[in-house]
Design an enzyme around this catalytic site. Structure first.
Site, PDB file in Angstrom:
ATOM      1  N   GLY A  46       7.404  -6.338  -4.531  1.00 34.19           N
ATOM      2  CA  GLY A  46       7.504  -4.934  -4.152  1.00 34.19           C
ATOM      3  C   GLY A  46       8.489  -4.766  -3.016  1.00 34.19           C
ATOM      4  O   GLY A  46       8.771  -5.726  -2.278  1.00 34.19           O
ATOM      5  N   GLN A  51      12.691  -0.735   4.045  1.00 32.46           N
ATOM      6  CA  GLN A  51      13.015  -2.162   4.211  1.00 32.46           C
ATOM      7  C   GLN A  51      14.498  -2.456   3.978  1.00 32.46           C
ATOM      8  O   GLN A  51      14.978  -3.512   4.387  1.00 32.46           O
ATOM      9  CB  GLN A  51      12.177  -3.024   3.251  1.00 32.46           C
ATOM     10  CG  GLN A  51      10.703  -3.059   3.600  1.00 32.46           C
ATOM     11  CD  GLN A  51       9.943  -3.943   2.650  1.00 32.46           C
ATOM     12  OE1 GLN A  51       9.592  -3.521   1.558  1.00 32.46           O
ATOM     13  NE2 GLN A  51       9.719  -5.188   3.024  1.00 32.46           N
ATOM     14  N   CYS A  89       5.094 -10.230   3.057  1.00 31.08           N
ATOM     15  CA  CYS A  89       6.042  -9.118   3.078  1.00 31.08           C
ATOM     16  C   CYS A  89       7.450  -9.689   3.159  1.00 31.08           C
ATOM     17  O   CYS A  89       7.693 -10.634   3.918  1.00 31.08           O
ATOM     18  CB  CYS A  89       5.762  -8.244   4.293  1.00 31.08           C
ATOM     19  SG  CYS A  89       6.876  -6.840   4.452  1.00 31.08           S
ATOM     20  N   LEU A  90       8.374  -9.107   2.399  1.00 31.23           N
ATOM     21  CA  LEU A  90       9.757  -9.603   2.431  1.00 31.23           C
ATOM     22  C   LEU A  90      10.396  -9.388   3.801  1.00 31.23           C
ATOM     23  O   LEU A  90      11.387 -10.046   4.119  1.00 31.23           O
ATOM     24  CB  LEU A  90      10.591  -8.926   1.341  1.00 31.23           C
ATOM     25  CG  LEU A  90      10.206  -9.285  -0.094  1.00 31.23           C
ATOM     26  CD1 LEU A  90      11.052  -8.503  -1.087  1.00 31.23           C
ATOM     27  CD2 LEU A  90      10.346 -10.787  -0.346  1.00 31.23           C
ATOM     28  N   HIS A 131       0.420  -1.661  -0.084  1.00 35.15           N
ATOM     29  CA  HIS A 131       1.319  -2.303   0.885  1.00 35.15           C
ATOM     30  C   HIS A 131       2.636  -1.524   0.989  1.00 35.15           C
ATOM     31  O   HIS A 131       3.095  -1.206   2.089  1.00 35.15           O
ATOM     32  CB  HIS A 131       1.558  -3.753   0.445  1.00 35.15           C
ATOM     33  CG  HIS A 131       2.559  -4.513   1.251  1.00 35.15           C
ATOM     34  ND1 HIS A 131       2.227  -5.618   2.003  1.00 35.15           N
ATOM     35  CD2 HIS A 131       3.896  -4.330   1.429  1.00 35.15           C
ATOM     36  CE1 HIS A 131       3.321  -6.066   2.614  1.00 35.15           C
ATOM     37  NE2 HIS A 131       4.346  -5.312   2.274  1.00 35.15           N
ATOM     38  N   GLU A 132       3.212  -1.207  -0.162  1.00 36.52           N
ATOM     39  CA  GLU A 132       4.524  -0.541  -0.154  1.00 36.52           C
ATOM     40  C   GLU A 132       4.412   0.901   0.340  1.00 36.52           C
ATOM     41  O   GLU A 132       5.290   1.380   1.068  1.00 36.52           O
ATOM     42  CB  GLU A 132       5.164  -0.588  -1.548  1.00 36.52           C
ATOM     43  CG  GLU A 132       5.388  -1.991  -2.120  1.00 36.52           C
ATOM     44  CD  GLU A 132       6.120  -2.941  -1.190  1.00 36.52           C
ATOM     45  OE1 GLU A 132       6.884  -2.488  -0.320  1.00 36.52           O
ATOM     46  OE2 GLU A 132       5.901  -4.165  -1.298  1.00 36.52           O
ATOM     47  N   HIS A 135       4.480   1.145   4.030  1.00 35.81           N
ATOM     48  CA  HIS A 135       5.822   1.044   4.630  1.00 35.81           C
ATOM     49  C   HIS A 135       6.443   2.424   4.856  1.00 35.81           C
ATOM     50  O   HIS A 135       7.206   2.618   5.793  1.00 35.81           O
ATOM     51  CB  HIS A 135       6.769   0.260   3.701  1.00 35.81           C
ATOM     52  CG  HIS A 135       6.742  -1.232   3.892  1.00 35.81           C
ATOM     53  ND1 HIS A 135       7.089  -1.840   5.073  1.00 35.81           N
ATOM     54  CD2 HIS A 135       6.450  -2.238   3.029  1.00 35.81           C
ATOM     55  CE1 HIS A 135       7.002  -3.161   4.937  1.00 35.81           C
ATOM     56  NE2 HIS A 135       6.608  -3.436   3.707  1.00 35.81           N
TER      57      HIS A 135
END
Ligand code: ZN
Length: 153
Positions: A46, A51, A89-90, A131-132, A135
């Site tokens: 995701g 991000q 997380c990326l 999660h996304e 953000h």
């Protein structure tokens, strides 16, 4: 399509509230394409627009290879149950921690054609959606995770 740079957790852009998308433009479709390419290149499941430094309410999720959810202005309408699982997380490479997330959620979002759609997802996909979507409000999973540790390789 083009791969974009992923911002890391200390970047202040990740703490901002992203703005809704009012109109689907070619620029938004390019953003969606680039986000999917960036997510896949980073082997993530995701990615949220902030991000990659774009403060718009746009998310992509691909928890099952080949099925990409493109969520524009996503809203969680309902959530049910609880799951407690590892998450990463990326924007925080090499770390993982446990979070509580709903077991299932119903989310309303616009797709790339401008149509409003509802998605009912559960398990890992519900975890990724939550999660996304966090953000988009400047929230990182690290804010709510227990036992954040280096990822085991
Ligand atoms: Zn993340």
């Amino acid at each position: 399509m083009a791969k974009r740079n992923i911002l890391l957790k200390d970047n202040p852009a990740l703490r901002m509230i992203s703005r809704p998308v009012r109109e689907i433009t070619p620029r938004i479709r390019t953003l969606l394409d680039d986000m999917t390419e960036t997510m896949r290149a980073a082997e993530g499941v995701g990615l949220a627009a902030p991000q990659v430094g774009v403060l718009r309410r746009v998310v992509v999720v691909e928890t099952e290879p080949g099925t990409v959810y493109e969520l524009i202005n996503p809203e969680i309408l309902e959530s049910e149950g609880d799951q407690y699982n590892l998450e990463g997380c990326l924007s925080a490479p090499g770390e993982m921690g446990y979070t509580h997330r709903p077991m299932s959620v119903r989310v309303r979002a616009m797709d790339r054609t401008g149509a409003i759609r509802d998605y009912s997802v559960s398990g890992f996909t519900a975890q990724a959606f939550c999660h996304e979507i966090d953000h988009l409000d400047g929230i990182l999973y690290l804010d709510k995770a227990d036992m954040v540790e280096p990822e085991e390789r």
